[in-house]
Structures are given as structure tokens and as C-alpha cells.
Design an enzyme around this catalytic site. Structure first.
Site, PDB file in Angstrom:
ATOM      1  N   ILE A 134      43.440  66.586  59.341  1.00  0.00           N
ATOM      2  CA  ILE A 134      44.540  67.449  58.772  1.00  0.00           C
ATOM      3  C   ILE A 134      44.183  67.978  57.644  1.00  0.00           C
ATOM      4  CG2 ILE A 134      46.985  67.542  58.140  1.00  0.00           C
ATOM      5  CD1 ILE A 134      47.421  64.990  59.745  1.00  0.00           C
ATOM      6  N   PRO A 135      43.684  69.383  57.668  1.00  0.00           N
ATOM      7  CA  PRO A 135      43.057  70.270  56.794  1.00  0.00           C
ATOM      8  C   PRO A 135      43.773  70.700  55.445  1.00  0.00           C
ATOM      9  CG  PRO A 135      43.756  71.635  58.414  1.00  0.00           C
ATOM     10  CD  PRO A 135      44.158  70.275  58.871  1.00  0.00           C
ATOM     11  N   CYS A 136      44.209  69.569  54.650  1.00  0.00           N
ATOM     12  CA  CYS A 136      44.846  69.973  53.184  1.00  0.00           C
ATOM     13  C   CYS A 136      43.847  70.709  52.355  1.00  0.00           C
ATOM     14  CB  CYS A 136      45.384  68.763  52.741  1.00  0.00           C
ATOM     15  SG  CYS A 136      44.137  67.406  52.339  1.00  0.00           S
ATOM     16  N   HIS A 137      42.443  70.608  52.365  1.00  0.00           N
ATOM     17  CA  HIS A 137      41.559  71.228  51.706  1.00  0.00           C
ATOM     18  C   HIS A 137      41.752  72.803  51.826  1.00  0.00           C
ATOM     19  CE1 HIS A 137      39.540  70.788  55.523  1.00  0.00           C
ATOM     20  NE2 HIS A 137      38.814  71.828  55.478  1.00  0.00           N
ATOM     21  N   ARG A 138      42.123  73.281  52.887  1.00  0.00           N
ATOM     22  CA  ARG A 138      42.515  74.784  53.056  1.00  0.00           C
ATOM     23  C   ARG A 138      43.618  75.391  52.356  1.00  0.00           C
ATOM     24  NH1 ARG A 138      41.944  74.266  59.551  1.00  0.00           N
ATOM     25  NH2 ARG A 138      39.518  73.658  59.575  1.00  0.00           N
TER      26      ARG A 138
END
Length: 163
Positions: free
Chosen positions: A125-129
Site C-alpha cells: 500500500i504505497p504510502c511512500h507516494r
């Protein structure tokens, strides 16, 4: 149902993967010093094999999204925020403000940022984006250097021709 754990070496540290046949509950990345050789199993539990394979493909540049059954633990609001993160396309970023707007409440920016910080499924789940409104790389539980690495991995700088 018994929860299983496995570890996988990535370019940004050791991925700790936790889940069962109901889905992946957590993926976090630890420093090499936080995991001993004893933690690495010769056989990856069946319920975690797809996750390990998809992480390998992601880090090899062969996968842009994940196709896993996930079962993260969190509040209804946190799950709503995490679901919205899945809509950020590979290789792109959004600001925390844009995420708040996408969720329908511009005033919820701090709550959205807090929920992002509690995301138990790093990378998947790409919270780094999600970045600051000014383009700054703020707020990543794994450390800013990992966030920077992941964003560069997803959107590498192309060498331009001189001629």
C-alpha cells in the site's frame, strides 16, 4: 488461524512479512542489524509465498502493482485512507492535501497524514507516494532515505542523449 512471519532481503533492508490465509497483515522493512540469521526460514510459509514473489518482482522492476489479499489491522478511517493510497499510480506522487481532497475532506489533512503513518503494509500500500505540498519528502515510517529510494525506483531518471 495461525499468523506466519517471514523475512526477505531487499535493497532497502529486510522485509518482515506477516499474514495468514486471510491475507497479508503487515509488510515493514527493518535494518539488517534488527534481524538475525536465525529469523530466515528455509521454507517460506505457503500463505506468504505470493507476497515474497511479488516483492521480488517489484524490486527487480518487473511489477508496478500488487495483486495480494491484504488484511491490515486498523480503524475504518485508516482503512479508507489506505484504500485511497492504492489509487496513486506507480511512478507518481500526491500531496497529503491532494489525498485529503480525494477522500472528500480538505480539513482532514492531519488525520490523513497520521493514518498514512500507521499503514502496516509498506510498499504494497504505497504510502511512500505521498509527499508534502511543497514537494518535500516528509513522513515515512521507514525513514526518508527509503522513501527517496522507492520513489526513484518507481520513476528512474532517464539518461538524456547529448545529441
Amino acid at each position: 488461524m495461525q499468523t506466519e512471519t517471514t523475512y526477505y532481503k531487499t535493497p532497502i533492508g529486510i522485509a518482515k512479512i506477516v499474514g495468514d490465509f486471510n491475507g497479508i497483515q503487515a509488510v515493514s522493512v527493518l535494518d539488517d542489524t534488527e534481524v538475525s540469521e536465525d529469523n530466515f526460514k528455509e521454507k517460506i510459509p505457503d500463505c506468504l509465498q505470493d507476497c515474497v514473489q511479488q516483492l521480488k518482482e517489484y524490486f527487480n522492476g518487473e511489477r508496478a502493482s500488487f495483486n495480494l489479499t491484504v488484511n491490515p489491522k486498523g480503524t475504518a478511517f485508516q482503512k479508507k485512507v489506505w484504500k485511497a493510497l492504492l489509487k496513486i499510480p506507480y511512478g507518481t506522487t500526491r500531496s497529503y492535501l491532494e489525498q485529503s481532497k480525494a477522500l472528500g475532506d480538505v480539513k482532514a489533512i492531519r488525520a490523513v497524514a497520521t493514518a498514512n503513518g500507521k499503514n502496516p503494509l509498506w510498499i504494497v500500500i504505497p504510502c511512500h507516494r505521498v509527499i508534502g505540498s511543497d514537494g518535500s519528502l516528509t513522513g515515512y515510517a521507514g525513514g526518508i532515505w527509503r522513501k527517496k529510494w522507492l520513489l526513484a525506483h518507481e520513476n528512474p531518471v532517464k539518461q538524456q542523449s547529448l545529441f
